[in-house]
Design a protein around this motif. Structure first.
Motif, PDB file in Angstrom:
ATOM      1  N   ASP A  73       7.925 -11.258 -17.794  1.00 20.59           N
ATOM      2  CA  ASP A  73       6.585 -11.809 -17.638  1.00 20.59           C
ATOM      3  C   ASP A  73       5.535 -10.772 -17.255  1.00 20.59           C
ATOM      4  OD1 ASP A  73       7.511 -11.278 -15.109  1.00 20.59           O
ATOM      5  OD2 ASP A  73       7.550 -13.370 -14.456  1.00 20.59           O
ATOM      6  N   ARG A  74       5.953  -9.505 -17.112  1.00 17.75           N
ATOM      7  CA  ARG A  74       4.991  -8.458 -16.777  1.00 17.75           C
ATOM      8  C   ARG A  74       4.894  -7.469 -17.926  1.00 17.75           C
ATOM      9  NH1 ARG A  74       6.887  -6.602 -10.863  1.00 17.75           N
ATOM     10  NH2 ARG A  74       8.901  -7.332 -11.644  1.00 17.75           N
ATOM     11  N   ALA A  75       3.803  -7.571 -18.666  1.00 21.83           N
ATOM     12  CA  ALA A  75       3.630  -6.725 -19.858  1.00 21.83           C
ATOM     13  C   ALA A  75       2.948  -5.413 -19.484  1.00 21.83           C
ATOM     14  CB  ALA A  75       2.797  -7.468 -20.903  1.00 21.83           C
ATOM     15  N   SER A  76       3.342  -4.369 -20.188  1.00 23.62           N
ATOM     16  CA  SER A  76       2.688  -3.068 -20.051  1.00 23.62           C
ATOM     17  C   SER A  76       3.073  -2.229 -21.261  1.00 23.62           C
ATOM     18  CB  SER A  76       3.112  -2.355 -18.761  1.00 23.62           C
ATOM     19  OG  SER A  76       4.461  -1.954 -18.828  1.00 23.62           O
ATOM     20  N   SER A  77       2.248  -1.240 -21.574  1.00 21.91           N
ATOM     21  CA  SER A  77       2.568  -0.372 -22.707  1.00 21.91           C
ATOM     22  C   SER A  77       3.844   0.420 -22.428  1.00 21.91           C
ATOM     23  CB  SER A  77       1.396   0.575 -22.987  1.00 21.91           C
ATOM     24  OG  SER A  77       1.105   1.362 -21.837  1.00 21.91           O
ATOM     25  N   TRP A  78       4.061   0.788 -21.151  1.00 23.43           N
ATOM     26  CA  TRP A  78       5.280   1.512 -20.786  1.00 23.43           C
ATOM     27  C   TRP A  78       6.501   0.652 -21.061  1.00 23.43           C
ATOM     28  CZ3 TRP A  78       9.036  -0.091 -17.402  1.00 23.43           C
ATOM     29  CH2 TRP A  78      10.049   0.834 -17.103  1.00 23.43           C
ATOM     30  N   PHE A  79       6.447  -0.601 -20.683  1.00 25.55           N
ATOM     31  CA  PHE A  79       7.580  -1.503 -20.884  1.00 25.55           C
ATOM     32  C   PHE A  79       7.869  -1.666 -22.369  1.00 25.55           C
ATOM     33  CE2 PHE A  79       9.618  -5.613 -21.426  1.00 25.55           C
ATOM     34  CZ  PHE A  79      10.568  -5.627 -20.408  1.00 25.55           C
ATOM     35  N   ARG A  80       6.821  -1.825 -23.159  1.00 26.69           N
ATOM     36  CA  ARG A  80       6.992  -2.014 -24.596  1.00 26.69           C
ATOM     37  C   ARG A  80       7.624  -0.774 -25.243  1.00 26.69           C
ATOM     38  NH1 ARG A  80       8.133  -5.274 -28.639  1.00 26.69           N
ATOM     39  NH2 ARG A  80       6.916  -4.948 -30.539  1.00 26.69           N
ATOM     40  N   ARG A  81       7.127   0.396 -24.900  1.00 28.20           N
ATOM     41  CA  ARG A  81       7.670   1.626 -25.478  1.00 28.20           C
ATOM     42  C   ARG A  81       9.125   1.843 -25.067  1.00 28.20           C
ATOM     43  NH1 ARG A  81       2.437   3.733 -24.159  1.00 28.20           N
ATOM     44  NH2 ARG A  81       3.295   4.599 -22.231  1.00 28.20           N
ATOM     45  N   THR A  82       9.438   1.542 -23.814  1.00 28.11           N
ATOM     46  CA  THR A  82      10.807   1.717 -23.340  1.00 28.11           C
ATOM     47  C   THR A  82      11.756   0.746 -24.040  1.00 28.11           C
ATOM     48  OG1 THR A  82       9.965   2.416 -21.174  1.00 28.11           O
ATOM     49  CG2 THR A  82      12.279   1.798 -21.285  1.00 28.11           C
ATOM     50  N   SER A  83      11.330  -0.483 -24.244  1.00 27.68           N
ATOM     51  CA  SER A  83      12.150  -1.474 -24.940  1.00 27.68           C
ATOM     52  C   SER A  83      12.459  -1.023 -26.359  1.00 27.68           C
ATOM     53  CB  SER A  83      11.439  -2.828 -24.976  1.00 27.68           C
ATOM     54  OG  SER A  83      11.251  -3.341 -23.686  1.00 27.68           O
ATOM     55  N   LEU A  84      11.427  -0.537 -27.054  1.00 24.28           N
ATOM     56  CA  LEU A  84      11.629  -0.076 -28.428  1.00 24.28           C
ATOM     57  C   LEU A  84      12.498   1.175 -28.471  1.00 24.28           C
ATOM     58  CD1 LEU A  84       8.045  -0.649 -29.882  1.00 24.28           C
ATOM     59  CD2 LEU A  84      10.100  -2.014 -30.322  1.00 24.28           C
ATOM     60  N   LEU A  85      12.350   2.047 -27.468  1.00 21.38           N
ATOM     61  CA  LEU A  85      13.172   3.260 -27.410  1.00 21.38           C
ATOM     62  C   LEU A  85      14.641   2.898 -27.237  1.00 21.38           C
ATOM     63  CD1 LEU A  85      13.429   6.331 -27.323  1.00 21.38           C
ATOM     64  CD2 LEU A  85      12.953   6.223 -24.853  1.00 21.38           C
ATOM     65  N   LEU A  86      14.922   1.910 -26.397  1.00 17.04           N
ATOM     66  CA  LEU A  86      16.298   1.471 -26.197  1.00 17.04           C
ATOM     67  C   LEU A  86      16.922   1.025 -27.520  1.00 17.04           C
ATOM     68  CD1 LEU A  86      18.802   0.505 -24.656  1.00 17.04           C
ATOM     69  CD2 LEU A  86      17.528  -1.573 -24.055  1.00 17.04           C
ATOM     70  N   VAL A  87      16.200   0.198 -28.271  1.00 13.59           N
ATOM     71  CA  VAL A  87      16.734  -0.292 -29.547  1.00 13.59           C
ATOM     72  C   VAL A  87      16.875   0.856 -30.544  1.00 13.59           C
ATOM     73  CG1 VAL A  87      16.484  -2.008 -31.364  1.00 13.59           C
ATOM     74  CG2 VAL A  87      15.600  -2.499 -29.087  1.00 13.59           C
ATOM     75  N   ALA A  88      15.923   1.781 -30.529  1.00 13.94           N
ATOM     76  CA  ALA A  88      15.992   2.922 -31.451  1.00 13.94           C
ATOM     77  C   ALA A  88      17.213   3.793 -31.156  1.00 13.94           C
ATOM     78  CB  ALA A  88      14.711   3.748 -31.353  1.00 13.94           C
ATOM     79  N   VAL A  89      17.480   4.060 -29.885  1.00 14.87           N
ATOM     80  CA  VAL A  89      18.646   4.869 -29.515  1.00 14.87           C
ATOM     81  C   VAL A  89      19.931   4.166 -29.932  1.00 14.87           C
ATOM     82  CG1 VAL A  89      19.952   5.840 -27.576  1.00 14.87           C
ATOM     83  CG2 VAL A  89      17.462   6.039 -27.621  1.00 14.87           C
ATOM     84  N   ALA A  90      20.004   2.860 -29.673  1.00 16.56           N
ATOM     85  CA  ALA A  90      21.189   2.095 -30.074  1.00 16.56           C
ATOM     86  C   ALA A  90      21.368   2.118 -31.586  1.00 16.56           C
ATOM     87  CB  ALA A  90      21.076   0.658 -29.576  1.00 16.56           C
TER      88      ALA A  90
END
Length: 229
Positions: A73-90
């Motif tokens: 429930d807490r949005a931020s550009s940092w959170f979004r980039r980190t989420s996408l980075l996790l999926v990209a690494v996987a």
């Protein structure tokens, strides 16, 4: 006074309006399972050190959990980039494992044991399901935090509850298990089942997943049958 009264307006479906953030734990459990599967793969199917990319994934998951421990429930550009980075690494880790597995199968250097080969194929196949489920979940209508705010009602995936809102609960909205089911059925049927891709990127992503799953399944089964006693 008119003997006819206006019918009450139909409630706005949850996926079209702001709602509470999605629970974090289904994604946490799935990422833990993903890391465990990657660590069980033999070293010859890993990109570099077998521990390196899974360790990065685990660290990113911990950081995301600290930011949104229970609900997202807490949005931020940092959170979004980190989420996408996790999926990209996987995705990089699993893509490398899939390529290495296919290469070993084609060159005849795969595991000689049918059981071992089937396990390797199943592990890569399942991690493929999970990584694409994470992509669908992260990209559909801008991701879970964007969907929570109801900002974008132009669908990327048309779920049955969206197509038939009259028979769906008013509080229904897609969450991670829906995307996991979408990914699993696309990998097993090699085509959409009950949920339709609505945008070009969604179609191309499902195409890539089906092609990868078909290649893995066909080669692993053919090789395992060939080496059965």
């Amino acid at each position: 006074m008119s003997e006819f009264q206006d019918a009450p307006a139909a409630p706005v479906p949850a996926w079209r309006r702001p709602t509470r953030g999605e629970r974090r734990w289904p994604v946490q459990v799935t990422v833990v399972a993903l890391v465990a599967l990657q660590l069980r793969l033999p070293a010859h199917l890993a990109l570099g050190s077998r521990w390196a990319l899974p360790a990065v994934e685990a660290a990113l998951m911990v950081a995301l959990t600290v930011a949104n421990p229970v609900r997202m429930d807490r949005a931020s550009s940092w959170f979004r980039r980190t989420s996408l980075l996790l999926v990209a690494v996987a995705s990089v880790a699993n893509g490398a494992s899939a390529v290495l597995l296919v290469d070993h199968l084609v060159r005849g250097r795969a595991t000689r044991s049918p059981g071992g080969l089937l396990f390797e194929g199943a592990a890569v196949y399942l991690t493929n399901v999970v990584t694409f489920a994470l992509w669908y979940w992260e990209l559909d209508r801008g991701g879970p935090l964007s969907r929570k705010e109801g900002r974008d009602t132009d669908v990327d995936f048309l779920f049955p509850q969206m197509a038939s809102p009259d028979v769906a609960p008013a509080d229904w909205e897609p969450t991670f298990p829906d995307y996991l089911y979408l990914s699993f059925t696309n990998s097993t049927a090699f085509s959409p089942t009950d949920t339709m891709p609505w945008t070009r990127w969604a179609k191309m992503l499902m195409l890539a997943q089906s092609a990868t799953a078909l290649c893995i399944a066909a080669l692993v089964i053919a090789r395992a049958v060939n080496i059965l006693p």
